[in-house]
Design an enzyme around this catalytic site. Structure first.
Site: not given
Ligand code: NAP
Length: 325
Positions: A291, A267, A293, A243, A241, A184, A84, A161
């Site tokens: 967090h 998460d 992950g 944000r 997972i 998208r 990210g 993704g």
């Protein structure tokens, strides 16, 4: 010949990455030993960033135009040790023509494991179970233990993704009836994975499990709000997972308290770290982990190595291993 300076603003940056940087005799690499969550840390970062040529950044602090200005015009390359990029002011980086990279792909499996972990924990009421066990209230024959099945369910992935696809691959072994996704663009991999693209509203309405695996952007911030939560099934489980800011947490709190949805497995939350008094933590049907992950030894080593390679390649005038366009 003066050395090329690389600053690593990531206190837990693994030695696997540092060794790569230190193996290059033209590079002087420094790991900033700032204390997490201390008010003076940002000041320390600003002091240390002056005059560096390369920067390895983590997700704890926002990389702003102000910090880039302090760094100076010689700064040529930045790599985030993350997939990210919501913590980086992309416009400011672009304006200054600084090369930017990240570390996607290598973390897909670790994050997908965690997604499946919190999904099961929320659907099968691990939090209530552990509370009962640890408070000595474990009794047989109680119905509160009844959770939701994965077998025969519809799983909806918001953002198919790298991580979203790894989640689907894992869940193939759980006899899920139907996989759907929203996003998208059409993903070519969806065909092989047998995942159908649907509008987000339909995904929310039809999924037994809604899994958020998309980036945080202006478009996705608070995408799970009061309306979205009321569109979901009463038996649905929400997994995040991506944000924390993908979810309006006030709305989630109400939805979980009023049992508009069955449970949530998170998460990521806002803020991080979440204060221990936070009201989401009081809910029996909200399973939260801090967090974790990408937090495996191998994954973090691989991320550190990619970040180091991104910087080394860019400083050598070559394309980064994982450049951001
Ligand atoms: P990725 O491979 O770039 O996939 C992101 C997916 O999200 C893409 O398929 C993209 O589709 C989709 N997307 C973008 N905007 C969307 C929208 N408005 N609605 C629905 N889908 C949208 O990234 P990744 O590596 O899988 O990571 C995804 C996110 O997970 C990261 O951005 C990061 O925030 C988070 N993450 C969390 C952890 C953790 O430790 N929990 C670790 C790594 C990453 P298009 O290509 O069509 O835009």
């Amino acid at each position: 010949m003066s050395l090329t300076r690389v600053l690593i603003v990531n206190r837990s940056y693994p030695s696997a990455g540092l060794e790569l940087l230190k193996g290059n005799s033209r590079i002087q690499a420094t790991v900033l030993p700032y204390e997490d969550y201390e008010p003076q840390s940002l000041k320390e970062i600003k002091q240390s960033v002056k005059g560096v040529d390369g920067l390895i950044w983590n997700t704890r602090y926002r990389l702003t135009g102000e910090i880039l200005d302090i760094a100076g015009p010689q700064l040529k390359a930045i790599s985030s040790t993350s997939s990210g990029l919501d913590h980086i002011d992309l416009e400011e980086v672009k304006k200054r023509n600084i090369r930017l990279g990240n570390t996607p792909g290598v973390l897909n499996d670790a994050v997908a494991d965690i997604a499946v972990g919190v999904m099961i924990a929320a659907a099968r009421r691990f939090k209530e179970g552990i509370r009962n066990l640890e408070s000595g209230e474990w009794k047989y024959g109680v119905t509160w233990t009844l959770g939701q099945d994965i077998v025969g369910s519809t799983v909806g992935i918001v953002g198919l993704g790298g991580i979203g696809q790894a989640i689907v691959r894992r869940l193939k072994g759980f006899d899920v009836a139907r996989f759907i996704y929203s996003g998208r663009s059409e993903k070519p991999e969806a065909k092989t994975l047998n995942v159908e693209r649907v509008p987000q509203e339909q995904l929310l309405r039809e999924s037994d499990y809604v899994i958020l695996a998309c980036p945080l952007t202006n478009e996705t911030r608070n995408m799970i709000n009061c309306t979205a939560l009321r569109t979901m099934k009463k038996t649905a489980v929400l997994v995040n997972i991506g944000r924390g800011e993908l979810i309006d947490q006030e709305a989630l709190f109400e939805a979980l308290r009023e049992q508009c949805i069955f449970a949530a497995g998170l998460d990521v939350v806002t803020p991080e770290p979440l204060p221990k008094e936070h009201k989401l933590l009081s809910l029996p049907n909200c399973f939260i982990i801090p967090h974790m992950g990408s937090a495996t030894v191998n994954t973090r080593n691989a991320m550190a190595q990619i970040a180091a390679n991104n910087i080394l390649l860019a400083l050598d005038g070559q394309p980064m291993q994982f450049p951001i366009n």
